[in-house]
Design a protein around this motif. Structure first.
Motif, short mmCIF file in Angstrom:
data_model
loop_
_atom_site.label_atom_id
_atom_site.label_comp_id
_atom_site.label_asym_id
_atom_site.label_seq_id
_atom_site.Cartn_x
_atom_site.Cartn_y
_atom_site.Cartn_z
N LEU A 155 -4.23 -7.38 -27.63
CA LEU A 155 -3.08 -6.59 -27.17
C LEU A 155 -3.03 -6.61 -25.65
CD1 LEU A 155 -0.79 -4.68 -28.14
CD2 LEU A 155 -2.44 -2.79 -27.93
N THR A 156 -1.87 -7.00 -25.11
CA THR A 156 -1.73 -7.12 -23.65
C THR A 156 -0.45 -6.45 -23.19
OG1 THR A 156 -2.75 -9.33 -23.80
CG2 THR A 156 -1.71 -8.73 -21.71
N VAL A 157 -0.56 -5.47 -22.31
CA VAL A 157 0.63 -4.92 -21.65
C VAL A 157 0.92 -5.84 -20.48
CG1 VAL A 157 1.59 -3.00 -20.32
CG2 VAL A 157 0.19 -2.54 -22.35
N THR A 158 2.06 -6.51 -20.52
CA THR A 158 2.37 -7.53 -19.53
C THR A 158 3.22 -7.02 -18.37
OG1 THR A 158 4.29 -8.20 -20.85
CG2 THR A 158 2.22 -9.38 -21.23
N ALA A 159 3.96 -5.95 -18.57
CA ALA A 159 4.82 -5.43 -17.49
C ALA A 159 5.35 -4.06 -17.85
CB ALA A 159 6.00 -6.38 -17.24
N VAL A 160 5.69 -3.29 -16.84
CA VAL A 160 6.43 -2.04 -16.98
C VAL A 160 7.64 -2.15 -16.06
CG1 VAL A 160 6.37 0.46 -16.74
CG2 VAL A 160 4.31 -0.76 -17.46
N GLU A 161 8.81 -2.24 -16.65
CA GLU A 161 10.02 -2.53 -15.89
C GLU A 161 10.98 -1.33 -15.87
OE1 GLU A 161 11.65 -5.87 -17.87
OE2 GLU A 161 10.05 -7.24 -17.27
N GLN A 162 11.50 -1.02 -14.70
CA GLN A 162 12.46 0.07 -14.58
C GLN A 162 13.84 -0.37 -15.06
OE1 GLN A 162 12.49 2.08 -10.79
NE2 GLN A 162 14.57 2.86 -11.08
N GLY A 163 14.47 0.47 -15.89
CA GLY A 163 15.83 0.22 -16.34
C GLY A 163 16.83 1.09 -15.60
N GLN A 164 18.03 1.18 -16.14
CA GLN A 164 19.09 1.99 -15.57
C GLN A 164 19.45 3.13 -16.53
OE1 GLN A 164 20.23 1.52 -12.47
NE2 GLN A 164 18.77 -0.19 -12.28
N PRO A 165 19.81 4.30 -16.01
CA PRO A 165 20.21 5.41 -16.89
C PRO A 165 21.28 5.02 -17.90
CG PRO A 165 19.96 6.21 -14.65
CD PRO A 165 19.83 4.71 -14.58
N ALA A 166 22.21 4.15 -17.48
CA ALA A 166 23.29 3.73 -18.37
C ALA A 166 22.79 2.95 -19.57
CB ALA A 166 24.31 2.89 -17.59
N ASP A 167 21.56 2.42 -19.49
CA ASP A 167 21.00 1.69 -20.62
C ASP A 167 20.91 2.57 -21.86
OD1 ASP A 167 20.66 -0.35 -18.79
OD2 ASP A 167 18.47 -0.20 -18.71
N LEU A 168 20.74 3.88 -21.63
CA LEU A 168 20.52 4.81 -22.75
C LEU A 168 21.81 5.21 -23.46
CD1 LEU A 168 17.91 7.12 -20.98
CD2 LEU A 168 17.44 5.30 -22.63
N ASP A 169 22.95 4.82 -22.92
CA ASP A 169 24.22 5.23 -23.51
C ASP A 169 24.33 4.78 -24.97
OD1 ASP A 169 24.84 6.32 -21.08
OD2 ASP A 169 26.31 4.78 -20.51
N ALA A 170 23.82 3.59 -25.27
CA ALA A 170 23.92 3.06 -26.63
C ALA A 170 23.14 3.88 -27.63
CB ALA A 170 23.42 1.62 -26.66
N LEU A 171 22.16 4.68 -27.15
CA LEU A 171 21.35 5.48 -28.04
C LEU A 171 21.96 6.85 -28.34
CD1 LEU A 171 17.82 4.63 -26.61
CD2 LEU A 171 19.11 3.49 -28.41
N LYS A 172 23.06 7.15 -27.65
CA LYS A 172 23.83 8.38 -27.92
C LYS A 172 22.96 9.64 -27.84
CE LYS A 172 26.99 5.78 -30.90
NZ LYS A 172 27.91 5.51 -29.80
N LEU A 173 22.18 9.74 -26.77
CA LEU A 173 21.32 10.90 -26.57
C LEU A 173 21.98 11.97 -25.71
CD1 LEU A 173 18.03 8.92 -26.06
CD2 LEU A 173 18.51 10.45 -27.96
N GLY A 174 23.08 11.66 -25.08
CA GLY A 174 23.85 12.64 -24.34
C GLY A 174 23.05 13.35 -23.25
N ASP A 175 23.24 14.67 -23.17
CA ASP A 175 22.62 15.47 -22.11
C ASP A 175 21.10 15.55 -22.25
OD1 ASP A 175 25.06 15.93 -20.97
OD2 ASP A 175 25.32 17.93 -21.86
N LYS A 176 20.56 15.17 -23.39
CA LYS A 176 19.12 15.25 -23.58
C LYS A 176 18.36 14.28 -22.67
CE LYS A 176 19.17 16.96 -28.35
NZ LYS A 176 19.62 18.22 -27.84
#
Length: 228
Positions: A104-125
């Protein structure tokens, strides 16, 4: 672990049930969370974990050490820490599949954008939170066929060592794919995967990762393997 049947939809949960359709995500239990069936939205659940943004690095040779878990010679010991890009040898079982071994190898930790979460429909949470993507690879280095197994239990850690909130996706999320191992996943086969961790704000980054799958969740008070 819930046995409710799910369709491949994508929705998110952040520590609380969302609109009564998703279950609460636990932090350090050995159980996996499953959401009830949904008509058409992809499903995702937050999990804990955190990391600082990191670039992929060259995997190192599997680390070994004493105090190896449950009959796994040379396996990484509970609480052992690796650099991002280094490989841990991990005993692995899933459902009725027992006695496997993975690298098991963790190869990277990459920062995303807040807008990436829109598809998950989590809203204000998830308002104000920043997603990070924990990229990791799984290689079968044992003699057991791991076809259709799932290698999850990866979460993020914040700079102070506490767990970052995460999102377990049920369905397809293109920015961070987490899929079961394919048919014929025998010795030498490799697959990449991804877990989502949430930084509480733009001022706090996800700084590392922890794997807490069995047997690490049942040893040393649940202390897992760490990547920083």
């Amino acid at each position: 672990m819930s046995t409710n049947t799910m369709r491949r939809a994508t929705t998110g949960v952040i520590g609380l049930a969302v609109a009564g359709t998703l279950t609460l995500t636990g932090c350090k239990s050995g159980n996996e969370e499953v959401a009830p069936a949904q008509p058409s939205t992809p499903a995702a659940q937050p999990s804990s974990g955190g990391y600082d943004s990191a670039q992929p690095s060259t995997p190192a040779s599997p680390s070994t050490g004493g105090d190896a878990p449950a009959g796994a010679a040379g396996a990484a010991k509970p609480g052992q820490t690796f650099k991002i890009g280094e490989t841990a040898t991990v005993p692995f079982s899933y459902g009725n599949t027992k006695g496997g071994t993975i690298a098991l190898t963790v190869t990277a930790v990459e920062q995303g954008q807040p807008a990436d979460l829109d598809a998950l429909k989590l809203g204000d949470k998830v308002k104000g939170m920043i997603p990070y993507y924990i990229r990791y690879s799984v290689k079968n280095v044992g003699t057991v066929d791991l076809s259709f197994a799932s290698v999850g239990h990866m979460k993020g850690t914040l700079p102070d060592g506490t767990e970052a909130q995460g999102v377990s996706v049920i369905g397809k999320f293109e920015k961070c794919k987490d899929e079961t191992l394919p048919k014929g996943f025998t010795n030498g086969q490799t697959q990449t995967s991804c877990a989502i961790a949430l930084a509480p704000s733009a001022q706090t980054k996800v700084a590392g990762a922890e794997y807490w799958g069995d047997p690490y969740n049942s040893l040393s008070n649940g202390k897992g393997l760490f990547w920083k």
